[in-house]
Design a protein around this motif. Structure first.
Motif, PDB file in Angstrom:
ATOM      1  N   ALA A   1       1.008  -1.074   0.062  1.00 31.01           N
ATOM      2  CA  ALA A   1      -0.014  -0.055  -0.100  1.00 31.01           C
ATOM      3  C   ALA A   1       0.839   1.152   0.060  1.00 31.01           C
ATOM      4  CB  ALA A   1      -0.800   0.025   1.067  1.00 31.01           C
ATOM      5  N   LEU A   2       1.878   1.296   0.757  1.00 29.04           N
ATOM      6  CA  LEU A   2       2.947   2.158   0.921  1.00 29.04           C
ATOM      7  C   LEU A   2       3.560   2.374  -0.317  1.00 29.04           C
ATOM      8  CD1 LEU A   2       3.873   2.350   4.458  1.00 29.04           C
ATOM      9  CD2 LEU A   2       2.445   3.878   3.404  1.00 29.04           C
ATOM     10  N   GLY A   3       3.596   1.582  -1.018  1.00 29.49           N
ATOM     11  CA  GLY A   3       4.625   1.386  -2.561  1.00 29.49           C
ATOM     12  C   GLY A   3       4.081   2.467  -3.421  1.00 29.49           C
ATOM     13  N   ASN A   4       2.897   2.805  -3.590  1.00 31.76           N
ATOM     14  CA  ASN A   4       2.441   3.792  -4.643  1.00 31.76           C
ATOM     15  C   ASN A   4       2.739   5.277  -3.920  1.00 31.76           C
ATOM     16  OD1 ASN A   4      -0.007   6.175  -5.125  1.00 31.76           O
ATOM     17  ND2 ASN A   4      -0.054   4.235  -6.699  1.00 31.76           N
ATOM     18  N   PRO A   5       3.542   6.371  -4.819  1.00 31.45           N
ATOM     19  CA  PRO A   5       3.910   7.486  -4.507  1.00 31.45           C
ATOM     20  C   PRO A   5       2.888   8.322  -3.833  1.00 31.45           C
ATOM     21  CG  PRO A   5       4.728   6.866  -6.732  1.00 31.45           C
ATOM     22  CD  PRO A   5       3.756   5.889  -6.165  1.00 31.45           C
ATOM     23  N   THR A   6       1.453   8.251  -4.333  1.00 29.47           N
ATOM     24  CA  THR A   6       0.520   9.283  -4.013  1.00 29.47           C
ATOM     25  C   THR A   6      -0.079   8.722  -2.622  1.00 29.47           C
ATOM     26  OG1 THR A   6      -0.222   9.577  -6.013  1.00 29.47           O
ATOM     27  CG2 THR A   6      -1.854   9.962  -4.354  1.00 29.47           C
ATOM     28  N   ARG A   7      -0.079   7.235  -2.246  1.00 27.56           N
ATOM     29  CA  ARG A   7      -0.635   6.858  -1.008  1.00 27.56           C
ATOM     30  C   ARG A   7       0.585   7.152   0.302  1.00 27.56           C
ATOM     31  NH1 ARG A   7      -2.962   2.837  -4.088  1.00 27.56           N
ATOM     32  NH2 ARG A   7      -1.195   1.453  -4.036  1.00 27.56           N
TER      33      ARG A   7
ATOM     34  N   ARG B   1       2.507  10.192   4.786  1.00 30.27           N
ATOM     35  CA  ARG B   1       3.480  11.002   5.303  1.00 30.27           C
ATOM     36  C   ARG B   1       2.916  12.364   5.677  1.00 30.27           C
ATOM     37  NH1 ARG B   1       8.834  12.413   2.670  1.00 30.27           N
ATOM     38  NH2 ARG B   1       9.314  12.664   4.846  1.00 30.27           N
ATOM     39  N   LEU B   2       2.021  13.000   5.133  1.00 28.96           N
ATOM     40  CA  LEU B   2       1.239  14.152   5.694  1.00 28.96           C
ATOM     41  C   LEU B   2       0.596  13.867   6.753  1.00 28.96           C
ATOM     42  CD1 LEU B   2       0.110  15.659   2.391  1.00 28.96           C
ATOM     43  CD2 LEU B   2       1.586  16.710   3.744  1.00 28.96           C
TER      44      LEU B   2
ATOM     45  N   GLY C   1     -10.766  17.049   3.186  1.00 31.15           N
ATOM     46  CA  GLY C   1     -10.339  18.304   2.257  1.00 31.15           C
ATOM     47  C   GLY C   1      -8.982  18.814   2.398  1.00 31.15           C
ATOM     48  N   GLY C   2      -8.447  18.975   3.717  1.00 30.32           N
ATOM     49  CA  GLY C   2      -7.134  19.372   3.785  1.00 30.32           C
ATOM     50  C   GLY C   2      -6.240  18.466   3.165  1.00 30.32           C
ATOM     51  N   LEU C   3      -6.555  17.336   3.212  1.00 32.13           N
ATOM     52  CA  LEU C   3      -5.280  16.240   2.577  1.00 32.13           C
ATOM     53  C   LEU C   3      -5.485  16.466   1.116  1.00 32.13           C
ATOM     54  CD1 LEU C   3      -3.469  14.050   3.552  1.00 32.13           C
ATOM     55  CD2 LEU C   3      -5.338  12.492   3.509  1.00 32.13           C
TER      56      LEU C   3
ATOM     57  N   ARG D   1      -6.368   9.861  10.102  1.00 34.21           N
ATOM     58  CA  ARG D   1      -5.287   9.924  11.098  1.00 34.21           C
ATOM     59  C   ARG D   1      -4.369   8.797  10.918  1.00 34.21           C
ATOM     60  NH1 ARG D   1      -9.591  10.995  14.090  1.00 34.21           N
ATOM     61  NH2 ARG D   1      -9.850  12.893  15.423  1.00 34.21           N
ATOM     62  N   ALA D   2      -3.088   8.829  11.030  1.00 35.47           N
ATOM     63  CA  ALA D   2      -2.161   7.879  10.883  1.00 35.47           C
ATOM     64  C   ALA D   2      -2.457   6.901  12.084  1.00 35.47           C
ATOM     65  CB  ALA D   2      -0.806   8.177  10.720  1.00 35.47           C
ATOM     66  N   ASN D   3      -2.488   5.587  11.758  1.00 35.14           N
ATOM     67  CA  ASN D   3      -2.009   4.334  12.870  1.00 35.14           C
ATOM     68  C   ASN D   3      -0.848   4.414  13.316  1.00 35.14           C
ATOM     69  OD1 ASN D   3      -2.308   2.279  14.555  1.00 35.14           O
ATOM     70  ND2 ASN D   3      -3.896   1.100  13.330  1.00 35.14           N
ATOM     71  N   PHE D   4      -0.327   5.188  14.523  1.00 38.22           N
ATOM     72  CA  PHE D   4       0.982   5.035  14.835  1.00 38.22           C
ATOM     73  C   PHE D   4       1.278   3.499  15.456  1.00 38.22           C
ATOM     74  CE2 PHE D   4      -0.245   9.560  14.745  1.00 38.22           C
ATOM     75  CZ  PHE D   4       1.002  10.160  13.974  1.00 38.22           C
ATOM     76  N   ALA D   5       0.583   2.968  15.938  1.00 35.09           N
ATOM     77  CA  ALA D   5       0.881   1.738  16.593  1.00 35.09           C
ATOM     78  C   ALA D   5       1.214   0.640  15.458  1.00 35.09           C
ATOM     79  CB  ALA D   5      -0.503   0.964  17.331  1.00 35.09           C
ATOM     80  N   ALA D   6       0.364   0.852  14.270  1.00 33.61           N
ATOM     81  CA  ALA D   6       0.730  -0.068  13.001  1.00 33.61           C
ATOM     82  C   ALA D   6       1.877   0.475  12.445  1.00 33.61           C
ATOM     83  CB  ALA D   6      -0.507   0.176  12.217  1.00 33.61           C
ATOM     84  N   MET D   7       2.205   1.684  12.298  1.00 33.86           N
ATOM     85  CA  MET D   7       3.605   2.162  11.732  1.00 33.86           C
ATOM     86  C   MET D   7       4.694   1.891  12.414  1.00 33.86           C
ATOM     87  SD  MET D   7       4.868   6.090  11.291  1.00 33.86           S
ATOM     88  CE  MET D   7       4.955   6.301  13.037  1.00 33.86           C
TER      89      MET D   7
END
Length: 100
Positions: free
Chosen positions: A11-17, A22-23, A35-37, A73-79
């Motif tokens: 999933a992270l291998g796509n530049p847009t994703r 990262r944002l 909308g902000g994203l 929101r990023a799932n920081f535990a998964a990261m």
């Protein structure tokens, strides 16, 4: 576990994703409204929706409705789990060779 990690990396291998993720990581625990994203990425809403769906499906992103806004929101535990998986065996074989 290995398959789940592979899906996250895919999933992270796509530049847009990757840029969207990262944002969200930069935004911290408060996340960003869709909308902000979208404004920061400069992509159509339908394209962003597709990419967010993939990140949600592999548990790297969560979404929460607050009134009329959808907050991502990023799932920081998964990261942290992903990073730990990638780094936990760092140099293990080299250390074993040195000890021998």
């Amino acid at each position: 576990m290995l398959e789940a990690i592979a899906r996250q990396l895919e999933a992270l291998g796509n530049p847009t994703r990757l840029a969207a993720y990262r944002l969200l990581v930069r935004a911290g625990p408060n996340g960003l409204p869709v909308g902000g994203l979208q404004a920061k990425l400069g992509i159509p809403a339908s394209t962003l929706s597709h990419h967010l769906h993939r990140l949600v499906a592999v548990d790297l992103v969560s979404q929460d409705r607050q009134g009329t806004q959808l907050i991502c929101r990023a799932n920081f535990a998964a990261m942290d789990g992903l990073v730990d998986f990638l780094s936990s065996q760092c140099c293990a074989d080299a250390q074993a060779e040195t000890a021998a």
